[in-house]
Design a protein around this motif. Structure first.
Motif, PDB file in Angstrom:
ATOM      1  N   MET A   1       5.332   1.990   6.474  1.00 50.48           N
ATOM      2  CA  MET A   1       6.728   1.578   6.562  1.00 50.48           C
ATOM      3  C   MET A   1       7.617   2.654   5.948  1.00 50.48           C
ATOM      4  N   HIS A   2       7.014   3.807   5.645  1.00 52.08           N
ATOM      5  CA  HIS A   2       7.670   4.853   4.873  1.00 52.08           C
ATOM      6  C   HIS A   2       8.517   5.782   5.740  1.00 52.08           C
ATOM      7  N   SER A   3       8.489   5.591   7.041  1.00 47.28           N
ATOM      8  CA  SER A   3       9.297   6.373   7.975  1.00 47.28           C
ATOM      9  C   SER A   3       9.923   5.426   8.982  1.00 47.28           C
ATOM     10  N   TRP A   4      11.097   5.772   9.472  1.00 46.47           N
ATOM     11  CA  TRP A   4      11.774   4.876  10.413  1.00 46.47           C
ATOM     12  C   TRP A   4      10.978   4.730  11.703  1.00 46.47           C
TER      13      TRP A   4
ATOM     14  N   LEU B   1      16.415   9.079   6.600  1.00 52.35           N
ATOM     15  CA  LEU B   1      17.089  10.216   7.239  1.00 52.35           C
ATOM     16  C   LEU B   1      16.577  11.541   6.703  1.00 52.35           C
ATOM     17  N   MET B   2      16.175  11.539   5.445  1.00 51.49           N
ATOM     18  CA  MET B   2      15.836  12.777   4.763  1.00 51.49           C
ATOM     19  C   MET B   2      14.346  13.098   4.826  1.00 51.49           C
ATOM     20  N   GLY B   3      13.572  12.193   5.395  1.00 47.47           N
ATOM     21  CA  GLY B   3      12.160  12.469   5.610  1.00 47.47           C
ATOM     22  C   GLY B   3      11.292  12.447   4.378  1.00 47.47           C
ATOM     23  N   TYR B   4      11.743  11.794   3.301  1.00 45.01           N
ATOM     24  CA  TYR B   4      10.877  11.666   2.132  1.00 45.01           C
ATOM     25  C   TYR B   4       9.605  10.925   2.535  1.00 45.01           C
ATOM     26  N   ASN B   5       8.456  11.478   2.199  1.00 44.20           N
ATOM     27  CA  ASN B   5       7.130  10.937   2.517  1.00 44.20           C
ATOM     28  C   ASN B   5       6.811  10.968   4.008  1.00 44.20           C
TER      29      ASN B   5
ATOM     30  N   ALA C   1       0.861  -1.193   0.000  1.00 44.43           N
ATOM     31  CA  ALA C   1       0.000   0.000   0.000  1.00 44.43           C
ATOM     32  C   ALA C   1       0.894   1.238   0.000  1.00 44.43           C
ATOM     33  N   GLY C   2       0.402   2.335  -0.536  1.00 42.26           N
ATOM     34  CA  GLY C   2       1.191   3.544  -0.632  1.00 42.26           C
ATOM     35  C   GLY C   2       0.987   4.493   0.536  1.00 42.26           C
ATOM     36  N   PRO C   3       1.942   5.390   0.788  1.00 42.24           N
ATOM     37  CA  PRO C   3       1.803   6.378   1.865  1.00 42.24           C
ATOM     38  C   PRO C   3       0.616   7.304   1.679  1.00 42.24           C
TER      39      PRO C   3
END
Length: 350
Positions: free
Chosen positions: A187-190, A219-223, A142-144
């Motif tokens: 799962m798109h963020s740590w 680390l860069m916060g994409y999404n 599934a997508g963010p």
């Protein structure tokens, strides 16, 4: 010939799925499995060769509906090249017959059916003697963008689906590794990845699959800009700030990590074919690469006291969405194998 015998573990694998992922009618044609195996088997650096391959259980490489005879032929094909099979990827996504892990009951049932089939194949490959180790890789399918519509509700649904998937894996004597990647909802963020693993709470069966390229984007916060660990205007020459951020990331996820991909990334996102944009994999010697591969691999392969974790028997190179021209060049695989050897020399064990 250099001496690379001090650390025979972890074993070194190449991934076959870059021949399929991001390929197809709207991109370049896939590279068949035989060719990917031949390229892997031919690579050699200082007398060292790849020990095995990790596979995508999806056509045209390996059908998720493979028969016993199909799998026997696959085993013979791999063994004839002096390779073994490690981790396998279950095709849990809707276009491949699966369904969203946070979707309807029907969609989640389709997801679980693909996990069941994937674990069945993995078990049979073990029984055939071609797969001495490895896990079955999954994600949320599934997508963010969908996930953000109801973050906590969707996270709970994914966790419940993963709990059921863990039961399936345990019944087959397998373990599941959830792939941390910015294109998978929940799962798109740590931080969300850690939350999901804790919600499932099955460390005996479900762990984390860390890819050095994909996790760099955490680390860069994409999404997930609220969870970024590096400032927006980060200067890549600022080693101290990067070290601190990378330590935070790996300290949080390393205890869960049961499958590991060595990779390089230039700090950008990329997608080809139908694959969503995610961390761009680069060649190990790419001058734009942002990772000191050997140094950063140690953050995953060694614990807080500097000792090898020894939590998996093999590591794999992942270079998804490389062009076919790059992948058909034998030097590509020698350079990749060299990077893998350097990682093992620095952080391996016997």
């Amino acid at each position: 010939m250099s001496d690379h015998t001090a650390n025979p573990l972890p074993k070194l694998h190449n991934a076959a799925w870059p021949g399929v992922v991001g390929k197809g009618p709207d991109s370049e044609p896939p590279i068949d499995l035989d060719t990917m195996l031949d390229l892997t088997a031919a690579a050699e650096v200082d007398g060292i060769k790849f020990d095995g391959t990790d596979l995508f259980l999806f056509d045209p490489h390996v059908s998720i509906d493979s028969s016993d005879d199909d799998l026997k032929q696959l085993a013979e094909k791999v063994q004839s090249r002096n390779l073994v099979i490690g981790s396998v990827v279950a095709p849990v996504w809707p276009p491949t017959g699966g369904g969203s892990a946070m979707g309807s009951d029907e969609e989640r049932g389709q997801f679980l059916e693909q996990v069941r089939k994937g674990c069945g194949i993995a078990k049979k490959l073990r029984e055939l003697g071609v797969r001495p180790y490895g896990v079955v890789r999954i994600d949320s399918a599934a997508g963010p963008g969908e996930w953000i519509e109801d973050p906590e509700g969707n996270q709970a649904k994914i966790a419940d689906t993963f709990k059921q998937a863990a039961d399936i894996a345990a019944d087959h004597g397998e373990r599941l590794a959830a792939e941390g990647e910015i294109c998978w909802g929940g799962m798109h963020s740590w931080k969300r990845m850690v939350q999901l693993l804790e919600l499932v709470d099955r460390p005996d069966v479900l762990g984390f699959q860390a890819d050095m390229s994909h996790t760099l984007l955490y680390l860069m916060g994409y999404n997930a800009p609220e969870d970024r660990l590096l400032p927006e205007d980060f200067d890549w020459n600022d080693e101290a700030t990067f070290d601190a951020a990378y330590k935070t990331l790996t300290d949080a996820l390393r205890p869960w990590t049961i499958d590991f991909h060595v990779a390089q990334n230039d700090g950008t996102v990329h997608g080809t074919g139908s694959h969503d944009k995610t961390g761009r994999h680069c060649l190990p010697k790419d001058p734009n690469g942002k990772l000191d591969i050997v140094k950063r691999a140690g953050y995953w392969l060694r614990d807080e006291n500097g000792n090898p974790t020894k939590k998996f028997q093999h590591i794999c190179w992942d270079g998804c969405m490389f062009s076919n021209e790059v992948m058909m060049n034998p030097q590509t695989w020698n350079d990749i194998l060299e990077a893998m050897i350097n990682v093992r020399d620095a952080h391996g064990w016997s």
